[in-house]
Each structure stands twice: as structure tokens, then as C-alpha cells.
Write an enzyme that holds these catalytic residues in place. Sequence first.
Site, short mmCIF file in Angstrom:
data_model
loop_
_atom_site.label_atom_id
_atom_site.label_comp_id
_atom_site.label_asym_id
_atom_site.label_seq_id
_atom_site.Cartn_x
_atom_site.Cartn_y
_atom_site.Cartn_z
N GLN A 197 -64.28 -44.76 21.54
CA GLN A 197 -63.26 -44.11 21.21
C GLN A 197 -62.11 -45.08 21.97
OE1 GLN A 197 -62.45 -41.33 19.67
NE2 GLN A 197 -64.38 -40.58 19.24
N TYR A 226 -74.12 -38.84 13.80
CA TYR A 226 -73.20 -39.82 13.91
C TYR A 226 -72.76 -39.82 15.48
CZ TYR A 226 -72.60 -38.21 8.96
OH TYR A 226 -72.77 -37.91 7.99
N ASN A 231 -71.01 -40.45 23.36
CA ASN A 231 -69.74 -40.12 23.73
C ASN A 231 -69.59 -38.61 24.09
OD1 ASN A 231 -66.67 -40.65 24.54
ND2 ASN A 231 -66.43 -38.98 22.69
N GLU A 247 -78.06 -41.37 14.82
CA GLU A 247 -77.04 -42.45 14.63
C GLU A 247 -77.80 -43.61 13.99
OE1 GLU A 247 -74.31 -45.08 14.53
OE2 GLU A 247 -73.64 -43.30 15.15
N ASP A 307 -68.99 -36.23 14.00
CA ASP A 307 -67.83 -37.11 14.24
C ASP A 307 -67.99 -38.39 13.11
OD1 ASP A 307 -65.66 -38.48 14.99
OD2 ASP A 307 -66.52 -39.28 17.06
N CYS A 332 -61.31 -38.02 12.15
CA CYS A 332 -60.08 -38.95 12.19
C CYS A 332 -59.25 -39.13 10.88
CB CYS A 332 -60.78 -40.31 12.48
SG CYS A 332 -61.72 -40.88 11.20
N GLU A 366 -56.22 -37.11 15.18
CA GLU A 366 -57.50 -36.94 15.27
C GLU A 366 -57.40 -35.29 15.41
OE1 GLU A 366 -61.36 -38.85 15.99
OE2 GLU A 366 -59.39 -39.66 15.74
#
Length: 376
Positions: A197, A226, A231, A247, A307, A332, A366
Amino acid sequence: MTCKYLGQCGGCLSVSLESKVAQAKDLLNLSEYEVFKGYDFGFRARAEIGIYHLNNKIHFAMRRLNQVANKESRFVLIENCPNLLPSLQQTLSILRDLLNSPEFYHLTRRLFSLEILSSQTNTILLTLIYHQNLAESWKKEVKSLREKLQLTLNFEIHLIGRSKGVKLVVGKDYVIESLKILNKTYRYQYFEGAFTQPNPSINIQMITWILQNLKNSNHQDLLEMYCGCGNFTIPLAQKFRQVLATEISKTSIKAAQFATSMNGITNIHFVRLSGVECMQALNRMRKFYRLREINLDFFDFCAALIDPPRAGLGIEVCHFLQHFQTIIYISCNPISLKSDLEILTQTHTILHCAFFDQFPHTQHLESGVILKKVEV
């Protein structure tokens, strides 16, 4: 504070937060939502900057907002980017002066661009990208540059040289980041080239927003697709009995596993699977050797966190997510979010929505949406 390149540099468009939110809430047909903003300047912890060679000097450059045919006019030569964290602004100024000095000028030959990454504790990772093959001798030459940078700045500096098929590291190829969220500090490993990020302040606000709007489900489990470097995974683990986080990037999985150790968390299982592979595994359509040490029958999923990339989820993933009681969707791209919500809201209702100004002065916004399954 203003940027004298605003309206010229393609990195910023002088777009207001109010206009972005108005456009997004109309697009998504929302009447209730929260808006979170951070710093107008000094917010970016990573960036890519071009190198422009002119009059035997290197200059930092960004692509011009309005492209023109003349090659020499396609770029805006910048002295500084006020969007960057103060530590990065200071580092770039010293770096440019050193590279333009006779002592280090040979390091600029065929230097094409620069990638920069900083932690909030002033650990700086600089990647110099070349349009020529790099030899091992580059490492010896750049060590002196690193020493001068560290001595001048009093920061921890790491340098990487990249050319086609070559990666040379002087120091480390990652930084350790610390995020303080709801009076607790979480530590992460950010590798060079991996997704992180870019706005630490907004990132903290996004994680905090999710935690404050999510009930504890200590007897059930979370699926995260993802997950990147963990995070969201690391702080959210406290809300669930177990977490299965997937991921596709090997580097990100490595960083996520390292983060669980750094933070003393034991209820997360990270596994390298794509979105499609994750669905195939959980629907028992296919067995994966990568899951040999994970018993999928042990999980009782009540929530899913996604995400995804800018393209969004797509029809297949959306239908898969409709089986979960709670969906936490970080987006996003409001356009792809709209398409996905058209499917997800067939079975779920929106409980909470928020907009986060990750990139001030640009059209990017976002979004965060928490959905709950409608009981039939």
C-alpha cells in the site's frame, strides 16, 4: 503547500476529493458512506521516477500530463515531488547531487529509472534500473555511494541494481514497516518490486475501519483472497478462529509468512494459490500439493476478504463469494466494484461503505464495502 508541477506532471490531475466521492457514490448508487482522507502532501511511501539525461547531468522526470509528439517534450523535469514522504524527498535530493558528481557519475551510464520505497522509520530502498547489462563490479562501486548516503542522511539505505535478467543487492532487498493500529503495532516485510500500500496513513485508516465494523467471529474462520504481504490479514486474525489467506506471488507469500512470525500470530495459514485455484480447492474440484499440510475440512468459513486488482473479481469469483455470510471488499476501482456489486447484492446487502483518498490530486479513489448475506 502546492506543487509547481501540478497540471503538467502526469502523476497528478488536480482532482478534488469531493468530486471523486460524488462521482463514485452516484456510480455505486450509495446514500450512506464515510470518507477518509490523509495528508495532501508528503504521503507516498513508494514511487517510480524516470531518469532524463541532459547536458551531461541526470534529472528526475515524470511523464507529461498531455502527451505530445516531440520526444523531448514528453517529460516534465522535476526537482522534487512533494507527494513523497519527507524522508524520500530528502534522499532523492542528495542522491541526485551525488550521482551528478564526478565521483559517482559513472553509475549513471544507461541509467533509465528509479524505484523508491521507504518505511515510516526512515529505512530507504532504492532500485536503480539500467538499459545495459550490470556486472558484479557494480556492487563494489555502489557501496561507496551507499556509505555517503547513510552518512549524510542518517537513514538506513539499501541499494539494488537491475538490468535485464540481473538483480544486484547492496544491503537488503526489503524494508521492515511498522503500522500502529488501534494502539497496537504491527510489523511487515516489504520486498522490492512486490505490491505494498503506497499511502501508510490511509492504509492504517482502511485497516482500522474494517476492524471497527467487523464483529468478532472467534468460533469461525476467514478466507482472504489476494492477501499480498498480509497487510489486512495480520490485524484481522484477532477477529477469527483461523484464517486461510491465498496469494499467487511467491515473494508476497514469503513476506506474509515472515510477518506472522514477527507479530507472534499463529492462526493464519498462507498458501500460494490464484483466485481460480482457491475456488477449485475449496469446492473440492482439484487437489493441490501446496495444500498438503492444510486440512480444508478443519475450516468453517463465515467471512471472506478480497482486495483484487483493478479489473475486479469477475462473475465466477462473485458467485463463489455469495456463499459467505460476510464479504469485506476493498476496491481500487469504483467501475469494477460496481460490476461486482451487481452480482454480490443479489444475495447480500451493504452494511458499511467508505471511500479512502489513497492518491490525493488524482482521479483514483479507494473504496471499502462490507456486505452481509440476506437471510431467506
